[in-house]
Design an enzyme around this catalytic site. Structure first.
Site, PDB file in Angstrom:
ATOM      1  N   THR A   1       0.821  -1.218   0.000  1.00 19.21           N
ATOM      2  CA  THR A   1       0.000   0.000   0.000  1.00 19.21           C
ATOM      3  C   THR A   1       0.853   1.266   0.000  1.00 19.21           C
ATOM      4  O   THR A   1       0.476   2.268  -0.598  1.00 19.21           O
ATOM      5  CB  THR A   1      -0.944  -0.033   1.224  1.00 19.21           C
TER       6      THR A   1
ATOM      7  N   SER B   1       1.475  -7.530  -1.225  1.00 23.65           N
ATOM      8  CA  SER B   1       2.156  -8.652  -0.566  1.00 23.65           C
ATOM      9  C   SER B   1       1.362  -9.956  -0.512  1.00 23.65           C
ATOM     10  O   SER B   1       1.973 -11.014  -0.351  1.00 23.65           O
ATOM     11  CB  SER B   1       2.648  -8.233   0.817  1.00 23.65           C
TER      12      SER B   1
ATOM     13  N   THR C   1       1.644  -4.760   3.943  1.00 21.03           N
ATOM     14  CA  THR C   1       1.464  -5.123   5.351  1.00 21.03           C
ATOM     15  C   THR C   1       0.870  -6.526   5.525  1.00 21.03           C
ATOM     16  O   THR C   1       1.015  -7.134   6.578  1.00 21.03           O
ATOM     17  CB  THR C   1       0.534  -4.111   6.043  1.00 21.03           C
ATOM     18  N   ASP C   2       0.212  -7.034   4.485  1.00 23.41           N
ATOM     19  CA  ASP C   2      -0.529  -8.297   4.653  1.00 23.41           C
ATOM     20  C   ASP C   2       0.367  -9.480   5.001  1.00 23.41           C
ATOM     21  O   ASP C   2      -0.008 -10.329   5.819  1.00 23.41           O
ATOM     22  CB  ASP C   2      -1.329  -8.629   3.385  1.00 23.41           C
TER      23      ASP C   2
HETATM   24  N1  DAS Z   1      -2.696  -4.533   2.686  1.00 22.87           N
HETATM   25  C1  DAS Z   1      -1.882  -3.861   1.713  1.00 22.87           C
HETATM   26  C2  DAS Z   1      -0.717  -3.156   2.370  1.00 22.87           C
HETATM   27  O1  DAS Z   1      -0.965  -2.680   3.450  1.00 22.87           O
HETATM   28  C3  DAS Z   1      -1.541  -4.644   0.556  1.00 22.87           C
HETATM   29  C4  DAS Z   1      -0.294  -5.462   0.700  1.00 22.87           C
HETATM   30  O2  DAS Z   1      -0.080  -6.111   1.704  1.00 22.87           O
HETATM   31  O3  DAS Z   1       0.498  -5.393  -0.239  1.00 22.87           O
HETATM   32  O4  DAS Z   1       0.337  -2.997   1.878  1.00 22.87           O
END
Ligand code: DAS
Length: 345
Positions: free
Chosen positions: A12, A53, A86-87
């Site tokens: 993100t 991710s 973050t995922d």
């Molecule tokens: N949930 C999104 C992020 O926070 C997408 C990801 O993980 O790429 O980055």
């Protein structure tokens, strides 16, 4: 403060509107341009991937691991920041941590709001990660997010949308960032680092199977039929399932499949309390309880063990080592497993 290398992988923090939803599409330079760089730090950007991710594969994660080691071969590098979705951040960070034997930090960060958001959290998180990478030592791999610094081990994504998105539900954080400084509150416990894995063409398959009321062993057996050499059983409570699933675990472990036992519950250790399919029986059937590590990181532990050895007993020993268990080799890991860091740099 020195030179920090930023390895950009997407997420993100690098994402923009694509017409139907957001996705990563900015390169590392664009991401870096959003952040205030702490005084005295020079930046070098490595554009590794630009992906959300959840799409990352084991091959991507191993490429990231190798890239971190290549960057650290340069003694002038003070530290590394990895910008990451973050995922699955907790998975990549733990993989790097298990193989990290260097006092210089590798700091993962990301964002909950996209690149162009007026009130985005990416710039602040990136600033804090840069400061952490340039000013801390000997803390292993870290996650800098929302003014807090966490150890990679144990840290999970705890919020789908909120800015304060990471933490270890069973432990305490490493520190805080504020007033231009990183305040270190504790040092993480980390087992001896493992050697960089040999990467086979055919990467091992590791599946997760979650237990729930009315669950049967079908999915666990299907995973093994699909070629899984490792399974993470995400059990209920302190690590419980059913007698039928315990039987299936005994059957697959007797065929050399490495099974890790974790739980759906947010915090607390997996513990052998219950029989009739509970953790007592699952462990007796050969599953390795993963303490307070949750599914994503337990899976990385299993993957690491599969990559490091072929013998089932050695794989189990290495999995226990990744969990930081006393007696699993922490006091004296076999020589081939330990980084001969001095010799390698
Ligand atoms: N949930 C999104 C992020 O926070 C997408 C990801 O993980 O790429 O980055």
């Amino acid at each position: 403060m020195g030179r920090v290398v930023v390895i950009s992988t997407g997420g993100t923090i690098a994402s923009r509107w694509q017409g139907s939803g957001f996705a990563a599409d900015a390169g590392g330079q664009e991401v870096m341009a959003t952040a205030a760089v702490p005084e005295g730090i020079t930046i070098e950007v490595v554009d590794l991937f630009s992906m959300n991710s959840p799409r990352l594969t084991t091959a991507h994660q191993l490429t990231l691991l190798r890239t971190v080691h290549e960057v650290l071969r340069d003694p002038d590098v003070q530290g590394i920041v990895v910008t990451h979705g973050t995922d699955t951040l907790e998975e990549s960070a733990f993989l790097v941590d298990l193989h990290h034997d260097d006092p210089r930090p590798v700091v993962f960060t990301g964002a909950q709001l996209p690149l162009d958001a007026a009130d985005g959290d990416g710039p602040g998180n990136l600033h804090d990660a840069l400061l952490t990478a340039a000013t801390t030592r000997g803390l292993g791999v870290l996650v800098a997010f929302n003014g807090k610094v966490h150890a990679a081990r144990g840290t999970v994504k705890t919020q789908t949308l909120a800015a304060d998105a990471f933490g270890d539900p069973s432990g305490a954080r490493i520190g805080n960032v504020g007033f231009g400084r990183v305040f270190v509150l504790r040092h993480p416990q980390r087992p001896a680092a493992l050697a960089l894995p040999h990467v086979p063409d055919d990467l091992p398959r590791v599946d997760m199977v979650m237990h729930h009321s009315d669950a049967d062993p079908v999915l666990l057996e299907a995973a093994v039929s699909a070629g899984a050499q490792g399974i993470v059983l995400v059990a209920t409570g302190a690590g419980n399932a059913t007698p039928e699933i315990a039987e299936a675990v005994a059957s697959v472990t007797s065929r050399g499949v490495l099974v890790a036992l974790t739980t759906r519950v947010q915090a607390g250790p997996v513990t052998e309390i219950y029989t009739q399919g509970g953790a007592v029986d699952l462990v007796a059937a050969g599953a390795v309880p993963t303490g307070t590590l949750r599914a994503g990181q337990a899976r990385i532990g299993v993957l690491t063990a599969l990559l490091a050895a072929t013998d089932p007993r050695e794989r189990e020993r290495i999995l226990r080592h990744t969990l930081g268990e006393a007696g699993s080799g922490d006091a004296g890991p076999s020589a081939e497993l330990v980084h001969a860091v001095a010799g390698r740099r």
